[in-house]
Design an enzyme around this catalytic site. Structure first.
Site, PDB file in Angstrom:
ATOM      1  N   LYS A 266      15.448  42.282  16.265  1.00 19.20           N
ATOM      2  CA  LYS A 266      16.187  41.527  17.280  1.00 19.20           C
ATOM      3  C   LYS A 266      16.265  40.079  16.813  1.00 19.20           C
ATOM      4  O   LYS A 266      15.248  39.446  16.568  1.00 19.20           O
ATOM      5  CB  LYS A 266      15.468  41.605  18.638  1.00 19.20           C
ATOM      6  CG  LYS A 266      16.024  40.642  19.693  1.00 19.20           C
ATOM      7  CD  LYS A 266      15.317  40.780  21.047  1.00 19.20           C
ATOM      8  CE  LYS A 266      15.735  39.663  22.003  1.00 19.20           C
ATOM      9  NZ  LYS A 266      15.055  39.734  23.307  1.00 19.20           N
ATOM     10  N   ASP A 271      17.520  32.304  23.400  1.00 18.24           N
ATOM     11  CA  ASP A 271      17.773  33.106  24.599  1.00 18.24           C
ATOM     12  C   ASP A 271      17.628  32.241  25.847  1.00 18.24           C
ATOM     13  O   ASP A 271      16.525  32.010  26.335  1.00 18.24           O
ATOM     14  CB  ASP A 271      16.781  34.289  24.640  1.00 18.24           C
ATOM     15  CG  ASP A 271      16.996  35.169  25.868  1.00 18.24           C
ATOM     16  OD1 ASP A 271      18.050  35.029  26.527  1.00 18.24           O
ATOM     17  OD2 ASP A 271      16.114  36.007  26.153  1.00 18.24           O
ATOM     18  N   LYS A 278      17.422  31.541  32.581  1.00 16.56           N
ATOM     19  CA  LYS A 278      15.966  31.495  32.687  1.00 16.56           C
ATOM     20  C   LYS A 278      15.533  30.191  33.356  1.00 16.56           C
ATOM     21  O   LYS A 278      16.241  29.189  33.261  1.00 16.56           O
ATOM     22  CB  LYS A 278      15.350  31.535  31.283  1.00 16.56           C
ATOM     23  CG  LYS A 278      15.378  32.886  30.616  1.00 16.56           C
ATOM     24  CD  LYS A 278      14.677  32.836  29.268  1.00 16.56           C
ATOM     25  CE  LYS A 278      14.700  34.178  28.574  1.00 16.56           C
ATOM     26  NZ  LYS A 278      13.930  35.219  29.265  1.00 16.56           N
ATOM     27  N   ASP A 289      12.884  34.033  19.949  1.00 12.78           N
ATOM     28  CA  ASP A 289      13.424  35.341  20.315  1.00 12.78           C
ATOM     29  C   ASP A 289      14.083  36.057  19.120  1.00 12.78           C
ATOM     30  O   ASP A 289      14.676  37.122  19.278  1.00 12.78           O
ATOM     31  CB  ASP A 289      14.412  35.189  21.486  1.00 12.78           C
ATOM     32  CG  ASP A 289      14.419  36.409  22.394  1.00 12.78           C
ATOM     33  OD1 ASP A 289      13.466  37.202  22.327  1.00 12.78           O
ATOM     34  OD2 ASP A 289      15.393  36.566  23.160  1.00 12.78           O
ATOM     35  N   ASP A 348      20.075  38.440  31.009  1.00 17.18           N
ATOM     36  CA  ASP A 348      18.846  38.081  30.290  1.00 17.18           C
ATOM     37  C   ASP A 348      18.206  39.306  29.625  1.00 17.18           C
ATOM     38  O   ASP A 348      17.288  39.152  28.822  1.00 17.18           O
ATOM     39  CB  ASP A 348      17.865  37.414  31.258  1.00 17.18           C
ATOM     40  CG  ASP A 348      16.757  36.653  30.553  1.00 17.18           C
ATOM     41  OD1 ASP A 348      16.883  36.452  29.324  1.00 17.18           O
ATOM     42  OD2 ASP A 348      15.787  36.269  31.226  1.00 17.18           O
ATOM     43  N   GLU A 350      19.243  40.941  27.181  1.00 13.05           N
ATOM     44  CA  GLU A 350      20.272  40.939  26.124  1.00 13.05           C
ATOM     45  C   GLU A 350      19.808  41.598  24.825  1.00 13.05           C
ATOM     46  O   GLU A 350      20.635  42.057  24.044  1.00 13.05           O
ATOM     47  CB  GLU A 350      20.710  39.491  25.838  1.00 13.05           C
ATOM     48  CG  GLU A 350      19.826  38.709  24.849  1.00 13.05           C
ATOM     49  CD  GLU A 350      18.394  38.497  25.320  1.00 13.05           C
ATOM     50  OE1 GLU A 350      18.177  38.564  26.545  1.00 13.05           O
ATOM     51  OE2 GLU A 350      17.509  38.279  24.485  1.00 13.05           O
ATOM     52  N   ARG A 352      18.320  44.408  24.201  1.00 13.81           N
ATOM     53  CA  ARG A 352      18.724  45.823  24.114  1.00 13.81           C
ATOM     54  C   ARG A 352      20.232  45.948  23.893  1.00 13.81           C
ATOM     55  O   ARG A 352      20.696  46.918  23.300  1.00 13.81           O
ATOM     56  CB  ARG A 352      18.251  46.564  25.369  1.00 13.81           C
ATOM     57  CG  ARG A 352      18.841  46.055  26.652  1.00 13.81           C
ATOM     58  CD  ARG A 352      18.047  46.472  27.882  1.00 13.81           C
ATOM     59  NE  ARG A 352      16.883  45.620  28.112  1.00 13.81           N
ATOM     60  CZ  ARG A 352      16.008  45.781  29.107  1.00 13.81           C
ATOM     61  NH1 ARG A 352      16.163  46.774  29.957  1.00 13.81           N
ATOM     62  NH2 ARG A 352      14.992  44.960  29.246  1.00 13.81           N
TER      63      ARG A 352
HETATM   64  N1  BES Z   1      13.362  37.545  25.145  1.00 13.06           N
HETATM   65  C1  BES Z   1      13.083  37.990  26.460  1.00 13.06           C
HETATM   66  C2  BES Z   1      11.703  38.621  26.582  1.00 13.06           C
HETATM   67  C3  BES Z   1      10.533  37.680  26.555  1.00 13.06           C
HETATM   68  C4  BES Z   1      10.239  36.893  27.643  1.00 13.06           C
HETATM   69  C5  BES Z   1       9.717  37.652  25.462  1.00 13.06           C
HETATM   70  C6  BES Z   1       9.137  36.061  27.597  1.00 13.06           C
HETATM   71  C7  BES Z   1       8.606  36.837  25.432  1.00 13.06           C
HETATM   72  C8  BES Z   1       8.317  36.041  26.511  1.00 13.06           C
HETATM   73  C9  BES Z   1      14.095  39.023  26.880  1.00 13.06           C
HETATM   74  O1  BES Z   1      15.373  38.846  26.409  1.00 13.06           O
HETATM   75  C10 BES Z   1      14.179  38.960  28.369  1.00 13.06           C
HETATM   76  O2  BES Z   1      14.597  37.969  28.871  1.00 13.06           O
HETATM   77  N2  BES Z   1      13.759  40.034  29.018  1.00 13.06           N
HETATM   78  C11 BES Z   1      13.745  40.088  30.435  1.00 13.06           C
HETATM   79  C12 BES Z   1      14.223  41.463  30.840  1.00 13.06           C
HETATM   80  C13 BES Z   1      14.481  41.584  32.312  1.00 13.06           C
HETATM   81  C14 BES Z   1      15.690  40.761  32.699  1.00 13.06           C
HETATM   82  C15 BES Z   1      14.707  43.032  32.633  1.00 13.06           C
HETATM   83  C16 BES Z   1      12.333  39.835  30.914  1.00 13.06           C
HETATM   84  O3  BES Z   1      11.385  40.308  30.285  1.00 13.06           O
HETATM   85  O4  BES Z   1      12.181  39.132  31.911  1.00 13.06           O
HETATM   86 ZN    ZN Z   2      15.550  37.844  24.674  1.00 16.89          ZN
HETATM   87 MN    MN Z   3      16.524  37.565  27.624  1.00 18.61          MN
END
Ligand code: BES
Ligand code: ZN
Ligand code: MN
Length: 493
Positions: A266, A271, A278, A289, A348, A350, A352
């Site tokens: 990824k 992000d 966020k 990210d 967010d 994204e 996947r």
């Molecule tokens: N890159 C983030 C995941 C992440 C968050 C990694 C904090 C490390 C620390 C990912 O893209 C994301 O934002 N995931 C969301 C998914 C949710 C919207 C279902 C998350 O984990 O909040």
């Molecule tokens: Zn992300």
């Molecule tokens: Mn995200």
């Protein structure tokens, strides 16, 4: 760091710093010899109790008469004569590396055979020591005018019996390749989003291929991805001024007929969350990210250095997730390259969305297995903290191989379950699936989403959201899971 392997008696080494192990009960042979030429000095110091014998402790002794070395560093090996446990060894290497940073000299010599670990070969021990030193001496100072003082040490001599020299050399070679690969991943991870954007990553891949004949790089731009129908991937970069890239680094060094292993990282170079923005606190850390992508670069570096006789495709799905008038809206529906439609309920989620199209694209390599590496879910940090990588797979033997590699490399991973019950959380009223599965089991539903695009081959997913970087005072990329992945590839030969 420069490393060399040398044979000879420890007590005879003309070195700025000699490093030996000491047990409370019986001294290893190197310590015994030093004790006798110093007329019992070592035993006396130890008796005085200045060194605590728990692994992770050490004592630096300065010049003594009768000996050719200028300093003597004693590494505590424990209260009894037993070999170190893995946990004790980890403490020892961490302490050793930080002591080496303090040594005010250009070279030091380690009596590597003094370090004995339960059930582990000298090869393994050497490799881990080398990795620990490479890790500790890494610096990321390219944006600092005042770079501070560099450690003095430039060369480490590994002292071993002649009969063990080849084994130590082999461990050293692997340790350096893994250490270097890991540091490549750390540097890419640490670079800020305004410098390390998708095109930057693509240029890095091109540069790597230019320098190595066995590697070729193919890069898809947005037009080419659009022609392939990758609307899911492109929905992520839609709001950004930076164009997305799909990077494929093809390392062909195995049998022509052998199916390749695909590593897919990824590569969200920043992000923001997109329209599902966020919160501001710690958002800077979302430059990390792309640490999955960075780990793919690290592994490619290591296998090139080791010249492993295998076929590996390093893929990176690179994009920046930004809000703007052109950005994807929550509720938008896109058609992925596979033909499956996705309702994007949260922009967010994204990672996947970029990975699913890359997983479909990976089918054209007819892979033996595909492993994706992604900072995918905050939920993984909740579940496993910052110590353990999440592993999910559609293929038990592949999962076992990766877990075995993670144990061997001391780069911990833990498997989480998958299943239809979880997949159903992705049901959408308007498309084939939604891109989020609700608050419960976020790491698992993210993997279930990916699994829908990975039905054509054995697939595993590594969620490195908790392990790819550290926060706080020591903020920075860790280069994980490069050790685990290189071990997995080493086990293939
Ligand atoms: N890159 C983030 C995941 C992440 C968050 C990694 C904090 C490390 C620390 C990912 O893209 C994301 O934002 N995931 C969301 C998914 C949710 C919207 C279902 C998350 O984990 O909040
Ligand atoms: Zn992300
Ligand atoms: Mn995200």
């Amino acid at each position: 760091m420069e490393f060399v392997v040398k044979s000879g008696a420890a007590e005879k080494q003309k070195t700025a710093c000699l490093i030996i192990g000491v047990h409370k009960k019986t001294l290893p042979s190197s310590a015994t010899a030093i004790d006798s030429i110093t007329e019992g000095y070592l035993a006396e110091v130890l008796k005085r109790g200045d060194l605590e014998f728990k692994p992770g402790h050490s004592l630096m002794l300065l010049h003594s008469h009768h000996v050719p070395f200028e300093r003597l560093l004693l590494l505590a090996m424990g209260d009894n004569d037993k070999p170190l446990t893995e946990a004790g060894f980890k403490k020892l290497t961490t302490n050793l590396a930080s002591q080496l940073k303090l040594v005010n000299a250009r070279e030091a010599t380690i009596a590597i055979e003094d370090i004995v670990v339960e059930g582990k070969s000298l090869h393994w021990i050497t490799r881990q020591v080398v990795e620990a030193v490479e890790y500790a001496f890494y610096r990321f100072s390219q944006f600092k005018n005042d770079t501070g003082k560099d450690p003095c040490l430039k060369k480490v001599i590994l002292l071993a019996d002649r009969k063990n020299a080849e084994e130590v050399k082999a461990g050293l070679t692997q340790g350096q390749a893994i250490g270097n690969g890991r540091n490549v991943a750390r540097t890419l991870g640490n670079l800020p989003g305004n410098i390390c954007h998708p095109t930057y990553l693509a240029d890095e891949a091109k540069a790597l291929a230019k320098n190595h004949a066995k590697l070729t790089t193919k890069i898809l731009n947005e037009k080419q991805m659009s022609d392939l129908g990758m609307s899911s991937l492109l929905s992520v970069s839609a709001g950004s001024e930076q164009e997305a890239r799909l990077i494929c680094m093809e390392f062909k060094n195995g049998k022509r007929s052998a199916r390749p292993l695909v590593l897919l990282g990824k590569g969200i170079t920043f992000d923001t969350g997109g329209i599902s923005l966020k919160p501001g606190a710690s958002m800077d850390e979302m430059k990390f990210d792309m640490c999955g992508a960075a780990s793919v670069f690290g592994v490619m570096n290591a296998i090139i250095e080791l010249d492993l006789p295998i076929n590996v495709i390093g893929m990176v799905a690179a994009a920046e997730n930004m809000p703007s008038g052109k950005a994807t809206r929550p509720g938008d529906i896109v058609t992925s390259m596979s033909g499956k439609t996705i309702e994007i309920l949260n922009t967010d989620a994204e990672g996947r969305l970029v990975l699913c199209d890359a997983l479909t694209y990976a089918e054209r390599y007819k892979p033996e297995a595909v492993i994706d590496i992604a900072t995918l879910t905050g939920a993984c940090v909740v579940a496993l903290g910052h110590h353990t990588t999440g592993l999910l797979s559609n293929n038990e033997p592949l999962a076992e191989e990766l877990l075995g590699a993670s144990r061997e490399a001391m780069d911990r991973a833990w498997q989480l379950p998958m299943g239809e019950e979880y997949t159903r959380q992705l049901d959408s009223n308007f498309a084939d699936m939604a891109n989020i599965g609700g608050p419960a089991a976020g790491t698992i539903t993210a993997a279930c989403f990916l699994a829908k695009f990975a039905e054509a081959y054995p697939w595993a997913h590594l969620d490195i959201a908790g392990t790819a970087w550290q926060s706080g005072k020591e903020k920075g990329a860790t280069g994980r899971p490069v050790p685990m992945l290189v071990q997995y590839l080493l086990n293939k030969i």
